[in-house]
Write an enzyme that holds these catalytic residues in place. Structure first.
Site, PDB file in Angstrom:
ATOM      1  N   GLN A  10       0.831  -1.206   0.000  1.00 12.87           N
ATOM      2  CA  GLN A  10       0.000   0.000   0.000  1.00 12.87           C
ATOM      3  C   GLN A  10       0.867   1.258   0.000  1.00 12.87           C
ATOM      4  OE1 GLN A  10      -3.356  -2.003   2.830  1.00 12.87           O
ATOM      5  NE2 GLN A  10      -3.515   0.187   2.539  1.00 12.87           N
ATOM      6  N   SER A  91       4.880  -6.042   2.730  1.00 12.91           N
ATOM      7  CA  SER A  91       3.563  -6.086   3.357  1.00 12.91           C
ATOM      8  C   SER A  91       2.561  -6.793   2.439  1.00 12.91           C
ATOM      9  CB  SER A  91       3.114  -4.668   3.722  1.00 12.91           C
ATOM     10  OG  SER A  91       1.933  -4.706   4.491  1.00 12.91           O
ATOM     11  N   LEU A  92       1.545  -6.094   1.961  1.00 12.27           N
ATOM     12  CA  LEU A  92       0.585  -6.689   1.024  1.00 12.27           C
ATOM     13  C   LEU A  92       1.294  -7.380  -0.136  1.00 12.27           C
ATOM     14  CD1 LEU A  92      -2.253  -6.957  -0.414  1.00 12.27           C
ATOM     15  CD2 LEU A  92      -1.606  -4.824  -1.546  1.00 12.27           C
ATOM     16  N   ARG A 116      -8.765  -9.117   4.115  1.00 10.85           N
ATOM     17  CA  ARG A 116      -7.673  -8.626   4.966  1.00 10.85           C
ATOM     18  C   ARG A 116      -7.802  -7.124   5.179  1.00 10.85           C
ATOM     19  NH1 ARG A 116      -2.247  -6.708   3.752  1.00 10.85           N
ATOM     20  NH2 ARG A 116      -0.674  -7.383   5.279  1.00 10.85           N
ATOM     21  N   HIS A 200       1.093  -3.508  10.923  1.00 13.03           N
ATOM     22  CA  HIS A 200       2.303  -4.146  11.466  1.00 13.03           C
ATOM     23  C   HIS A 200       2.628  -3.710  12.891  1.00 13.03           C
ATOM     24  CE1 HIS A 200       2.753  -5.662   7.453  1.00 13.03           C
ATOM     25  NE2 HIS A 200       2.747  -4.446   6.978  1.00 13.03           N
ATOM     26  N   GLN A 249       2.553 -11.538  10.117  1.00  9.75           N
ATOM     27  CA  GLN A 249       2.940 -10.358   9.335  1.00  9.75           C
ATOM     28  C   GLN A 249       2.076  -9.146   9.672  1.00  9.75           C
ATOM     29  OE1 GLN A 249       1.262  -9.265   5.815  1.00  9.75           O
ATOM     30  NE2 GLN A 249       3.094  -9.390   4.544  1.00  9.75           N
TER      31      GLN A 249
END
Length: 315
Positions: A10, A91-92, A116, A200, A249
């Site tokens: 993102q 991340s994503l 998510r 996170h 994560q």
């Protein structure tokens, strides 16, 4: 030439980000059409027209970026047999890497990241959490700042992007306190990030618990290409281990600087960001200026990268 593929998360989204590729590649258009059918959402319209407010909603940002990276990978795969030695996603982007490595079916992934995003949004009330980038302090200094700033709330390092570039996340008040303390400690700059959720950090535990239920129903395969995971900078072929790392994560930091170091140490000398934008391209370039660096934002860029990598030219 050993190549690493990097998949963005993102922050890399923008309206129109895939317009050039969609005009060039039927393969990419087919990927977008599949995503649209699965989500019952016109993803072409979302990517090309937005509006910004909708594209930037976490539950739509995540499938939009996943779809974009997969469309670029599908175009790459159609044009060349050249494959990377290792992959990683920020991340994503870890979900994009798992799809492109063959570990996670695209149809499952697109629904999974949509949920998510919803779980992450639901975990923290609007305005309760935030994130900020701290520039110019090391990891230990940022950790000390966060410990001082917490005062019973949550604030911690979320993205360890580079030496001297660390993002913190948590309760908004605690993040603000951390920013003030970081400035006093000598940070070059503190930049509040325009995000809707504090990723996170411990505030994402409720989202992780909900995601765990969805992940338990997914049939993972051993990746055909190694994927370094955010939480431990290690690859695995074990489906249960992949599930566990995707759960953790959500509330543990993205160890990106260590990921790039691991790649360089293992002999990688070319990096390709497979997604819109050049965020990871810039971090890789800063990390290792001797390597080749490519941003695969459309078919033209893909063709240039293929020519350079197969001919051994510098870029």
């Amino acid at each position: 030439m050993p190549i690493a593929f990097l998949f963005p998360g993102q922050g890399s989204q923008s309206v129109g980000m895939l317009d050039t590729l969609l005009a060039q590649s039927e393969t990419a258009r087919q990927v977008i059409a599949e995503a649209s059918e699965i989500l019952s959402e016109d993803m072409t319209a979302l990517l090309s027209q937005g509006p910004d407010a909708r594209l930037n909603q976490t539950e739509w940002t995540q499938p939009a970026l996943l779809t974009s990276s997969v469309a670029l990978w599908a175009t790459w795969s159609e044009l060349t047999d050249l494959r990377p030695q290792v992959m990683a996603g920020h991340s994503l982007g870890e979900y994009s890497a798992l799809v492109c490595s063959g570990a996670l079916p695209f149809a499952d992934a697109i629904e999974l990241v949509h949920r998510r995003g919803l779980y992450m949004q639901d975990a923290v009330s609007e305005g309760e959490g935030s994130m900020a980038a701290i520039l110019g302090l090391g990891a230990e200094q940022v950790q000390q700042v966060c410990e001082q700033a917490a005062e019973g709330q949550v604030v911690s390092a979320a993205n360890l992007n580079a030496d001297g570039q660390i993002v913190v996340a948590g309760h908004s008040a605690a993040v603000n306190r951390a920013g003030e303390l970081a400035t006093r400690a000598g940070a070059r700059k503190v930049i509040p990030l325009a995000v809707s959720v504090p990723s996170h950090c411990e505030l994402m535990r409720p989202a992780a618990d909900r995601l765990a239920e969805d992940l338990s129903a997914i049939q993972f395969k051993a990746p055909a290409i190694a994927v370094l995971h955010n939480v431990d900078v290690a690859a695995t072929e074990d489906p249960e281990a992949i599930r566990d790392r995707l759960i953790r994560q959500l509330y543990q930091p993205v160890r990106w600087h260590e990921t790039l170091t691991s790649m360089t140490t293992s002999g990688i000398d070319a990096f390709a960001e497979c997604g819109p934008g050049k965020v990871l391209w810039a971090l890789a370039r800063r990390h290792d200026r001797k390597a080749q660096h490519h941003a695969l934002v459309d078919q033209d860029a893909i063709e240039v990268a293929i020519a350079s990598l197969t001919q051994g030219e510098s870029a």
